[in-house]
Design an enzyme around this catalytic site. Structure first.
Site, PDB file in Angstrom:
ATOM      1  N   HIS A  25       0.825  -1.214   0.000  1.00 44.46           N
ATOM      2  CA  HIS A  25       0.000   0.000   0.000  1.00 44.46           C
ATOM      3  C   HIS A  25       0.857   1.261   0.000  1.00 44.46           C
ATOM      4  O   HIS A  25       0.339   2.362  -0.120  1.00 44.46           O
ATOM      5  CB  HIS A  25      -0.939   0.035   1.218  1.00 44.46           C
ATOM      6  CG  HIS A  25      -2.061  -0.962   1.126  1.00 44.46           C
ATOM      7  ND1 HIS A  25      -2.285  -1.924   2.086  1.00 44.46           N
ATOM      8  CD2 HIS A  25      -3.020  -1.136   0.188  1.00 44.46           C
ATOM      9  CE1 HIS A  25      -3.339  -2.653   1.740  1.00 44.46           C
ATOM     10  NE2 HIS A  25      -3.808  -2.196   0.597  1.00 44.46           N
ATOM     11  N   ARG A  51      -6.595   6.157   1.093  1.00 35.23           N
ATOM     12  CA  ARG A  51      -6.329   5.416   2.333  1.00 35.23           C
ATOM     13  C   ARG A  51      -5.030   5.877   2.979  1.00 35.23           C
ATOM     14  O   ARG A  51      -4.831   5.723   4.172  1.00 35.23           O
ATOM     15  CB  ARG A  51      -6.296   3.906   2.041  1.00 35.23           C
ATOM     16  CG  ARG A  51      -7.639   3.369   1.605  1.00 35.23           C
ATOM     17  CD  ARG A  51      -7.684   1.858   1.575  1.00 35.23           C
ATOM     18  NE  ARG A  51      -7.013   1.282   0.431  1.00 35.23           N
ATOM     19  CZ  ARG A  51      -7.029  -0.014   0.137  1.00 35.23           C
ATOM     20  NH1 ARG A  51      -7.648  -0.867   0.932  1.00 35.23           N
ATOM     21  NH2 ARG A  51      -6.424  -0.471  -0.931  1.00 35.23           N
ATOM     22  N   ASP A 217     -13.955  -6.888  -3.329  1.00 36.18           N
ATOM     23  CA  ASP A 217     -13.200  -6.810  -2.075  1.00 36.18           C
ATOM     24  C   ASP A 217     -13.691  -5.594  -1.299  1.00 36.18           C
ATOM     25  O   ASP A 217     -13.547  -4.462  -1.754  1.00 36.18           O
ATOM     26  CB  ASP A 217     -11.704  -6.660  -2.386  1.00 36.18           C
ATOM     27  CG  ASP A 217     -10.852  -6.770  -1.131  1.00 36.18           C
ATOM     28  OD1 ASP A 217     -11.262  -6.242  -0.083  1.00 36.18           O
ATOM     29  OD2 ASP A 217      -9.775  -7.382  -1.195  1.00 36.18           O
ATOM     30  N   GLU A 243     -15.894 -10.291  -0.466  1.00 35.99           N
ATOM     31  CA  GLU A 243     -14.712 -10.474   0.394  1.00 35.99           C
ATOM     32  C   GLU A 243     -14.628  -9.430   1.495  1.00 35.99           C
ATOM     33  O   GLU A 243     -14.865  -8.242   1.271  1.00 35.99           O
ATOM     34  CB  GLU A 243     -13.452 -10.398  -0.478  1.00 35.99           C
ATOM     35  CG  GLU A 243     -12.145 -10.428   0.326  1.00 35.99           C
ATOM     36  CD  GLU A 243     -10.941 -10.646  -0.566  1.00 35.99           C
ATOM     37  OE1 GLU A 243     -11.059 -11.388  -1.568  1.00 35.99           O
ATOM     38  OE2 GLU A 243      -9.875 -10.065  -0.266  1.00 35.99           O
ATOM     39  N   GLU A 271      -7.862 -11.963   5.715  1.00 36.01           N
ATOM     40  CA  GLU A 271      -6.531 -11.387   5.508  1.00 36.01           C
ATOM     41  C   GLU A 271      -6.052 -10.597   6.718  1.00 36.01           C
ATOM     42  O   GLU A 271      -4.848 -10.433   6.897  1.00 36.01           O
ATOM     43  CB  GLU A 271      -6.475 -10.541   4.223  1.00 36.01           C
ATOM     44  CG  GLU A 271      -7.247  -9.251   4.278  1.00 36.01           C
ATOM     45  CD  GLU A 271      -7.261  -8.534   2.929  1.00 36.01           C
ATOM     46  OE1 GLU A 271      -7.926  -9.038   2.011  1.00 36.01           O
ATOM     47  OE2 GLU A 271      -6.614  -7.481   2.802  1.00 36.01           O
ATOM     48  N   ASP A 294      -3.029 -13.984   5.196  1.00 35.14           N
ATOM     49  CA  ASP A 294      -1.831 -13.433   4.562  1.00 35.14           C
ATOM     50  C   ASP A 294      -0.649 -14.133   5.226  1.00 35.14           C
ATOM     51  O   ASP A 294      -0.488 -14.060   6.446  1.00 35.14           O
ATOM     52  CB  ASP A 294      -1.764 -11.913   4.768  1.00 35.14           C
ATOM     53  CG  ASP A 294      -0.609 -11.308   3.984  1.00 35.14           C
ATOM     54  OD1 ASP A 294      -0.864 -10.504   3.076  1.00 35.14           O
ATOM     55  OD2 ASP A 294       0.562 -11.642   4.304  1.00 35.14           O
ATOM     56  N   HIS A 321      -4.070 -14.410   1.003  1.00 39.32           N
ATOM     57  CA  HIS A 321      -4.068 -13.023   0.527  1.00 39.32           C
ATOM     58  C   HIS A 321      -2.653 -12.681   0.051  1.00 39.32           C
ATOM     59  O   HIS A 321      -1.673 -12.893   0.790  1.00 39.32           O
ATOM     60  CB  HIS A 321      -4.461 -12.104   1.681  1.00 39.32           C
ATOM     61  CG  HIS A 321      -4.217 -10.654   1.418  1.00 39.32           C
ATOM     62  ND1 HIS A 321      -3.236  -9.933   2.060  1.00 39.32           N
ATOM     63  CD2 HIS A 321      -4.825  -9.798   0.570  1.00 39.32           C
ATOM     64  CE1 HIS A 321      -3.261  -8.691   1.617  1.00 39.32           C
ATOM     65  NE2 HIS A 321      -4.215  -8.574   0.720  1.00 39.32           N
ATOM     66  N   GLU A 341      -3.923 -15.771  -5.411  1.00 40.77           N
ATOM     67  CA  GLU A 341      -4.203 -14.356  -5.744  1.00 40.77           C
ATOM     68  C   GLU A 341      -2.966 -13.704  -6.331  1.00 40.77           C
ATOM     69  O   GLU A 341      -1.843 -13.944  -5.880  1.00 40.77           O
ATOM     70  CB  GLU A 341      -4.603 -13.583  -4.479  1.00 40.77           C
ATOM     71  CG  GLU A 341      -4.756 -12.087  -4.773  1.00 40.77           C
ATOM     72  CD  GLU A 341      -5.145 -11.218  -3.573  1.00 40.77           C
ATOM     73  OE1 GLU A 341      -5.006 -11.663  -2.418  1.00 40.77           O
ATOM     74  OE2 GLU A 341      -5.580 -10.078  -3.823  1.00 40.77           O
TER      75      GLU A 341
HETATM   76  C1  LIG Z   1      -7.702  -3.930  -2.929  1.00 39.81           C
HETATM   77  C2  LIG Z   1      -7.896  -4.082  -1.447  1.00 39.81           C
HETATM   78  O1  LIG Z   1      -8.510  -2.963  -0.923  1.00 39.81           O
HETATM   79  C3  LIG Z   1      -6.580  -4.315  -0.714  1.00 39.81           C
HETATM   80  O2  LIG Z   1      -5.704  -3.246  -0.986  1.00 39.81           O
HETATM   81  C4  LIG Z   1      -5.933  -5.618  -1.098  1.00 39.81           C
HETATM   82  C5  LIG Z   1      -6.757  -6.769  -0.647  1.00 39.81           C
HETATM   83  O3  LIG Z   1      -7.525  -6.699   0.287  1.00 39.81           O
HETATM   84  C6  LIG Z   1      -6.653  -8.049  -1.358  1.00 39.81           C
HETATM   85  O4  LIG Z   1      -5.790  -8.180  -2.217  1.00 39.81           O
HETATM   86  O5  LIG Z   1      -7.426  -8.938  -1.050  1.00 39.81           O
HETATM   87 MG   LIG Z   2      -8.875  -8.477   0.402  1.00 44.38          MG
END
Ligand SMILES: C[C@H](O)[C@H](O)CC(=O)C(=O)O
Ligand SMILES: [Mg+2]
Length: 395
Positions: A25, A51, A217, A243, A271, A294, A321, A341
């Site tokens: 991020h 964000r 998401d 998600e 995640e 994650d 994740h 992913e």
């Molecule tokens: C895109 C989502 O807001 C975040 O940055 C990544 C994520 O939650 C995901 O890959 O799953």
């Molecule tokens: Mg996500």
């Protein structure tokens, strides 16, 4: 490697680095990942557009390096920055230095129980994950084997990926099996926001055709009522899963949402969850169909193996994740992780670039949505010497 010849761990070192890397991020302006994404902070208009304004990138990347008595060095990267480096150097290192490189289970147990009085989740688990992954990298290097061999070997020849990003239509052209869009508008943006969320999905469905997977998401931003209405509205648009619709602690809300969504639509989350105990809550309470730990935040590979076994016994899938190579080496070894992913880190989500760009060298990326995990020792990646690491704390 007999017990008497097993290398001993000599030193643990923790570094920080800014700009992408494991803290994906932490991107420059104009990136899709920071462009009006629904969050739990969206109720405050001043934090809605970006964000980074509420500090999503405050941590930065943590790099953990572990050196053994035979000169081998294992390393790993995760999110954690300065505070993560402090935890590793000042607290966790004592449980690692002087141990045999093979004794990861014992070291994990000591790190977790030794930090339980202030740890359990969040940044402490990120730090433990970083150390754990560096230990697996080290063990692989000492043995000259990839981590996926140490985990029992591959159950398939290659991985297939869905892509997360603002352009599922382009992801389809690039060979991915699906595209996960970030939800843009949160409940505070009212009915108009809900209509816009559905309209964006409808537009994407139009572009990708009927069969390509599309997912939303929601990054912890919704409540049960809004998430249910989004799911019902998205049914005719073929939404495959919804998600992380709710805050991670709302296990009860997830259980209710899972009962509410249309038959066949999946609920996914995890995640921001950690350890076998957190994931046990999600499984026992019937919160979701797919767990998404994650690997760099949930406790590392050592913990993920346990989470995965629990999930298997509950007929749940585990699709980690992000987490790049740390995910790939795991997913390829598990039947209940049928795909992976890929986070699109190109600012416009219009090309495939390595997920932890620019921090790692040799970081593999999917080609036509597929990847054969390289069988280099450890996780098979190197630190990019052009990235300036700093070591803010020592012990
Ligand atoms: C895109 C989502 O807001 C975040 O940055 C990544 C994520 O939650 C995901 O890959 O799953
Ligand atoms: Mg996500």
């Amino acid at each position: 490697m007999s017990a008497s010849t097993t290398p001993i761990i000599r030193q643990v070192r923790a570094f920080t680095v800014r700009g992408g890397g494991a803290d994906y991020h932490d991107q420059a302006g104009g990136h899709w990942i920071d462009d009006h994404i629904a969050t739990p902070m969206s109720k405050y208009p001043e934090y809605r557009q970006s964000r980074q304004t509420f500090g999503l990138n405050v941590l930065g990347t943590l790099v953990v390096e572990i050196e053994a008595s035979d000169g081998s060095i294992g390393f790993a990267v995760t999110t954690g920055g300065d505070i993560g480096a402090w935890i590793v150097e000042k607290h966790l290192a004592r449980f690692i230095e002087g141990q045999r490189v093979t004794d990861i289970e014992k070291m994990w147990d000591q790190m977790f129980n030794g930090s339980l009085f202030y740890g359990r989740k969040g940044i402490v688990l990120n730090a433990i994950s970083g150390v754990d992954l560096a230990l697996w990298d080290l063990l692989g290097k000492v043995r000259g084997e990839p981590v996926f061999h140490l985990l029992g070997g591959p159950v398939r020849d290659e991985l297939q990926f869905y892509a997360t990003g603002a352009r599922p239509d382009l992801a389809k052209q690039m060979g991915f099996i699906g595209g996960k869009l970030p939800l843009r508008h949160a409940p505070a943006e009212g009915e108009e926001g809900l209509r816009k969320n559905l309209a964006l999905l409808a537009d994407m469905r139009e572009r990708v055709g009927p069969d390509f997977w599309l997912m939303y998401d929601c990054w912890m931003s919704l409540d049960v009522n809004y998430a249910t209405r989004l799911a019902l509205g998205a049914q005719e648009l073929g939404l495959k899963w919804i998600e992380e619709a709710l805050p991670p602690d709302d296990y009860w809300g997830y259980a209710e949402l899972r009962r509410n969504v249309p038959k066949g639509m999946l609920v996914t989350t995890g995640e921001h969850e950690a350890t076998r105990w957190g994931f046990r809550m999600l499984l026992d309470m019937g919160c979701c169909d797919i767990l998404q730990p994650d690997v760099g935040w949930c406790g590392g590979i050592t913990e993920l193996v346990k989470i995965s076994a629990l999930a298997d016994a509950h007929n749940a899938l585990v699709v980690p994740h992000g987490s790049s190579v740390y995910s790939y080496h795991f997913v390829v070894t598990r039947h209940n992780s049928p795909f992976a992913e890929f986070l699109m880190m190109a600012p416009k989500a219009d090309e495939v670039v390595p997920m932890f760009n620019p921090l790692l060298l040799d970081e593999p990326v999917p080609v036509n949505g597929r990847l054969k995990v390289p069988d280099r020792p450890g996780f098979g990646v190197r630190l990019n010497p052009d990235c300036a690491l700093s070591r803010p704390h020592t012990h």
